[in-house]
Design an enzyme around this catalytic site. Structure first.
Site, PDB file in Angstrom:
ATOM      1  N   CYS A   1      -1.320   3.929  11.095  1.00 14.14           N
ATOM      2  CA  CYS A   1      -1.107   5.236  11.723  1.00 14.14           C
ATOM      3  C   CYS A   1      -2.249   5.546  12.675  1.00 14.14           C
ATOM      4  CB  CYS A   1      -0.931   6.330  10.678  1.00 14.14           C
ATOM      5  SG  CYS A   1      -2.199   6.354   9.403  1.00 14.14           S
TER       6      CYS A   1
ATOM      7  N   LYS B   1       7.742   5.919   2.264  1.00 14.30           N
ATOM      8  CA  LYS B   1       8.387   4.664   2.666  1.00 14.30           C
ATOM      9  C   LYS B   1       9.034   3.979   1.466  1.00 14.30           C
ATOM     10  CE  LYS B   1       5.312   3.916   6.627  1.00 14.30           C
ATOM     11  NZ  LYS B   1       4.486   5.139   6.444  1.00 14.30           N
TER      12      LYS B   1
ATOM     13  N   ASP C   1       1.513  -1.209   4.994  1.00 18.29           N
ATOM     14  CA  ASP C   1       1.161   0.028   5.699  1.00 18.29           C
ATOM     15  C   ASP C   1      -0.327   0.234   5.450  1.00 18.29           C
ATOM     16  OD1 ASP C   1       1.426   2.343   7.158  1.00 18.29           O
ATOM     17  OD2 ASP C   1       2.081   3.542   5.457  1.00 18.29           O
TER      18      ASP C   1
ATOM     19  N   CYS D   1       0.873  -1.184   0.000  1.00 23.68           N
ATOM     20  CA  CYS D   1       0.000   0.000   0.000  1.00 23.68           C
ATOM     21  C   CYS D   1       0.903   1.224   0.000  1.00 23.68           C
ATOM     22  CB  CYS D   1      -0.922  -0.003   1.213  1.00 23.68           C
ATOM     23  SG  CYS D   1      -1.826  -1.548   1.460  1.00 23.68           S
ATOM     24  N   ALA D   2       1.556   1.484  -1.129  1.00 27.76           N
ATOM     25  CA  ALA D   2       2.755   2.332  -1.153  1.00 27.76           C
ATOM     26  C   ALA D   2       2.491   3.831  -1.199  1.00 27.76           C
ATOM     27  CB  ALA D   2       3.633   1.941  -2.341  1.00 27.76           C
TER      28      ALA D   2
ATOM     29  N   PRO E   1       1.482   7.601  -0.294  1.00 30.63           N
ATOM     30  CA  PRO E   1       1.988   8.510  -1.332  1.00 30.63           C
ATOM     31  C   PRO E   1       3.475   8.373  -1.658  1.00 30.63           C
ATOM     32  CG  PRO E   1       1.788   9.693   0.730  1.00 30.63           C
ATOM     33  CD  PRO E   1       1.272   8.308   0.994  1.00 30.63           C
ATOM     34  N   GLY E   2       4.228   7.481  -0.935  1.00 31.51           N
ATOM     35  CA  GLY E   2       5.558   7.172  -1.435  1.00 31.51           C
ATOM     36  C   GLY E   2       6.747   7.398  -0.532  1.00 31.51           C
TER      37      GLY E   2
ATOM     38  N   GLU F   1       0.047   0.421  -5.426  1.00 30.17           N
ATOM     39  CA  GLU F   1      -0.979   1.300  -4.883  1.00 30.17           C
ATOM     40  C   GLU F   1      -2.227   1.204  -5.761  1.00 30.17           C
ATOM     41  OE1 GLU F   1      -3.348   3.157  -2.883  1.00 30.17           O
ATOM     42  OE2 GLU F   1      -1.346   3.204  -1.992  1.00 30.17           O
TER      43      GLU F   1
END
Length: 219
Positions: free
Chosen positions: A159, A39, A105, A33-34, A36-37, A57
């Protein structure tokens, strides 16, 4: 880019400069689940040059942000990565036992909005019922386990500090049909080790739990 991203990638144990993965034995990493980028950028920076990196994504707007972030901060001549648009829930169905590191994530009820919208905790969790996320989170984590090879490391993170979306998801996994092929790992954070990470600030929250795939599930 923030501290929580750095903590997550450190916990994932991407082997910076390691000779463990070289030649035909390439490190294969999936960020499921990449968007907005942030990580994904960190993974690109620390992974050995020969690595095969998949940044996935499913949401169009977040995938656009992911691609833009990677183009801005990652040198394509030094990094072999692909941006994909699969539904992470189904990833493990068609790519099985492939990756050495998998980051989930997971989408969640982001606690940052507690601060941004100045809600109290009771109001926030009444409006943003974490139960709506839990089934998706379970499916993503199962897919991640299935796509990981034996011995691989899987990092589940959110989060939020909502236990239903954190430790309760891990507890559910360990008692599911996949529970016999994973074990909990302890984070190595220099002078101390811990079974999970919880970090909270005015910029938001972070929960991490590390798993190692020990074999294929007995279905």
């Amino acid at each position: 880019m923030n501290l929580s991203s750095a903590i997550s990638i450190h916990a994932l144990e991407v082997p910076y400069g390691s000779n463990q993965f070289s030649g035909t034995n390439k490190l294969k990493v999936l960020d499921m689940c990449a968007g907005p980028g942030s990580k994904s950028c960190l993974i690109s920076w620390v992974a050995p040059r020969s690595s095969d990196l998949i940044f996935n994504e499913v949401l169009c707007e977040r995938r656009w942000m992911l691609a833009k972030t990677l183009m801005s901060f990652v040198d394509r001549t030094c990094t072999n990565y692909d941006v994909t648009s699969f539904n992470g829930v189904h990833f493990g169905s068609f790519i099985k036992s492939e990756f050495d590191r998998v980051l989930v994530d997971a989408p969640c009820t982001n606690d940052r909005y507690l601060f941004d919208n100045k809600m109290n905790v009771e109001q926030f969790y009444r409006v943003n019922d974490g139960k709506q996320m839990c089934e998706l989170q379970k499916s993503l984590l199962c897919s991640a386990i299935e796509s990981a090879r034996k011995g691989a490391i899987v990092l589940y993170s959110t989060c939020t500090l909502d236990a239903r979306q954190n430790n309760e998801i891990i507890h559910w996994l360990l008692n599911s049909k996949l529970g016999n092929c994973v074990e909990l790992e302890r984070f190595d954070l220099g002078p101390f080790k811990t079974s999970f990470i919880v970090w909270n600030s005015m910029r938001g929250s972070l929960f991490c739990r590390l798993l190692r795939k020990t074999g294929d599930p007995c279905l």
